[in-house]
Design an enzyme around this catalytic site. Structure first.
Site, PDB file in Angstrom:
ATOM      1  CD  GLU A 305      -2.892  -1.241   2.295  1.00  0.00           C
ATOM      2  OE1 GLU A 305      -4.056  -1.591   2.077  1.00  0.00           O
ATOM      3  OE2 GLU A 305      -2.461  -0.948   3.428  1.00  0.00           O
TER       4      GLU A 305
HETATM    5  N1  IFG Z   1      -4.539  -4.062   4.178  1.00  0.00           N
HETATM    6  C1  IFG Z   1      -3.336  -3.554   4.854  1.00  0.00           C
HETATM    7  C2  IFG Z   1      -3.230  -3.815   6.346  1.00  0.00           C
HETATM    8  C3  IFG Z   1      -4.576  -3.785   7.060  1.00  0.00           C
HETATM    9  C4  IFG Z   1      -5.554  -4.692   6.334  1.00  0.00           C
HETATM   10  C5  IFG Z   1      -6.841  -4.855   7.117  1.00  0.00           C
HETATM   11  C6  IFG Z   1      -2.150  -5.539   4.019  1.00  0.00           C
HETATM   12  C7  IFG Z   1      -0.868  -6.143   3.517  1.00  0.00           C
HETATM   13  C8  IFG Z   1      -5.788  -4.148   4.943  1.00  0.00           C
HETATM   14  N2  IFG Z   1      -2.159  -4.191   4.215  1.00  0.00           N
HETATM   15  O1  IFG Z   1      -3.113  -6.256   4.252  1.00  0.00           O
HETATM   16  O2  IFG Z   1      -2.390  -2.821   6.924  1.00  0.00           O
HETATM   17  O3  IFG Z   1      -5.082  -2.470   7.161  1.00  0.00           O
HETATM   18  O4  IFG Z   1      -7.610  -5.920   6.612  1.00  0.00           O
END
Ligand code: IFG
Length: 494
Positions: A305
């Site tokens: 992200e």
């Molecule tokens: N995606 C984000 C996490 C978390 C997650 C919650 C990943 C690798 C959504 N990154 O999953 O930091 O916020 O379900």
């Protein structure tokens, strides 16, 4: 009520019941430890004594024949995690390729005893094992759980409790998500404000997550995990998810101004600066200190992200961070966005999104890289069980027990087959969690589903069998004080 020999989670590879045979533990039962099995023999005695009230003396035994009714032995011709459990009228023999295999034989033996074995005071129940032989070995080398201690901090004792329960299902890796936008949870001596400021009060989602691990705390967790044959995988998430680091050290931002502390749940707004020398001084110091405290082979550098990092800066940063990790003699793990760059052979790509196609991961696999499967729609334990679940999120869809069980990692990504898979991992993100009971409620009973996918032969998996074997866990979790979700999918006993 005598359990069936195969009534175990994860379901063993080979189960040969002998219903004409039983083994009864009694006050005279002794445990014989052949050389190299002493630690696991002591562990076996420790976990059986409270509920049985038996002495269960552990005596050194040069050969299994010379031991008591319960013999532990090593057979180096087996793989380390492989074991054999032989139960006859006259005794029980636990054989492991190494201590890890013996430890797993003990977990299986305990599951074959009545649930009351988890009681802390003596029960007069018959301590009888079903007869026969189990020969067992894991399908994947890496069977993991992840706990996000950044959005909400969990104490050393809470992490230990989670380790106690997940080890019963032969999970052998615990990935700790130690840093994120809201909090920094591991002490770094060369950058003390990381925890002094971003591990302090008011950090975490809604400010409800203050706390951090000192070097000694982290060392204590690593040792406790190792005694349960669990490898700790520390994650320092970069170049995104770094607001907490930038609050503590503004020089890590583009303009040198500290951003406000964040206690919300947004993602994708922070980034280290790929062109600043301070960035790499930070990365090198942090990863060096974490590597010094981590005996396991993996350092996780995150990489997810990074919407606030340009694609070019992302590649520049990831390539330098990967070099720092390999320079420290560790294998880098990263969320699959990392596969935008050419990866070193030891790198592990952790696939997490729900789109079926992700050519970065497939390209990494094609290059011989290993893939760790964590598809969010099947393994993210922070997904709600149902729309009514009070805890959790639902961006990857609702995740009930059957959905967590009913998939196969080798079928998930085109171009990523059995040989490319290091294993599976079930992440538990803590934006909505506030206690150990919350962690346990989201993890149980879905983590055992992921554990069975990671351990058992693919052809032996069966939902009807699994849901009935899960039902036997309910009483055991109650006796251990482990909270769990009484999913209507499971025929829990009254
Ligand atoms: N995606 C984000 C996490 C978390 C997650 C919650 C990943 C690798 C959504 N990154 O999953 O930091 O916020 O379900």
């Amino acid at each position: 009520m005598i359990r069936e020999l195969g009534d175990v989670i994860p379901v063993p590879a080979e189960v040969r019941p002998d219903t004409a045979v039983r083994f009864h533990f009694d006050a005279g039962t002794a445990i014989g430890a052949t050389p190299g099995t002493e630690q696991v023999a002591a562990y076996l005695a420790d976990i059986l004594r409270p509920a049985t009230g038996f002495d269960l003396p552990v005596t050194p035994a040069e050969t299994p024949e010379g031991s008591g009714a319960v013999a532990l032995r090593l057979d180096r011709s087996l793989a380390d995690e492989e074991y054999r459990l032989e139960i006859t009228d006259g005794g029980v023999t636990l054989t492991g390729g190494a201590s890890a295999g013996l430890f797993y034989a003990v977990q299986t033996l305990r599951q074959l005893l009545p649930a009351e074995i988890f009681a802390t005071t003596p029960h007069g129940i018959g301590w009888t094992l079903p007869g026969g032989t189990i020969v067992d070995r894991p399908r994947f080398a890496y069977r993991g759980a992840m706990l996000d201690v950044a959005r909400h901090f969990f104490t050393v004792d809470e992490v230990k409790s989670y380790l106690d329960t997940l080890a019963q299902f032969k999970i052998n890796h615990l990935h700790l998500h130690l840093t994120d936008d809201q909090g920094w949870r591991i002490e770094i001596e060369s950058w003390p404000k990381l925890t002094a400021i971003s591990g302090g009060d008011g950090t975490g989602v809604d400010g409800a997550g203050p706390g951090f691990y000192t070097r000694d705390d982290y060392t204590e967790i690593v040792a406790y995990a190792a005694n349960r044959y669990v490898v700790i995988v520390p994650e320092i998430d970069m170049p995104g998810h770094v607001n907490a680091a930038q609050v503590a050290y503004p020089e890590l931002t583009a303009d040198g101004v500290a951003p406000p502390q964040r206690t919300d749940t947004a993602v994708g707004y922070s980034s280290l600066v790929a062109g600043k020398p301070e960035t790499y001084a930070f990365v090198e110091d942090v990863l060096r200190e974490v590597a010094e405290l981590t005996p396991g082979p993996y350092l996780h550098i995150g990489g997810d992200e990074a919407q606030a990092t340009t694609a070019e800066d992302y590649r520049t940063f990831i390539q330098r961070a990967l070099a720092v990790v390999t320079g420290l003699g560790k294998s880098p793990v990263g969320w699959h966005e990392m596969a935008a760059v050419d990866l070193p052979p030891s790198a592990v790509t952790q696939f997490w999104r729900i789109e079926a196609m992700d050519d970065g991961t497939a390209r990494a696999a094609a290059g011989g890289g290993k893939v760790l499967m964590s598809p969010a729609d099947r393994t993210y334990l922070d997904m709600k069980y149902t729309a009514e679940s009070p805890l959790g999120l639902d961006w990857a869809g609702l995740l009930d027990v059957e959905k967590a069980y009913g998939w196969d990692p080798a079928e998930r990504l085109p171009g990523v087959g059995e040989q490319a898979l290091l294993g599976v991992e079930a992440p538990l993100w803590s934006e909505t969690l506030r206690s150990l009971a919350d962690v346990q409620t989201m993890a149980f009973p879905r983590l055992p589903a992921i554990a069975e996918i990671g351990w058992s032969p693919r052809e032996s998996r069966n939902w009807e069998s699994f849901r009935h074997r899960l039902a036997a866990c309910g009483h055991r979790w109650r006796l251990q004080g482990v909270a769990f979700h009484r999913s209507p999918e499971v025929p829990w006993p009254a």
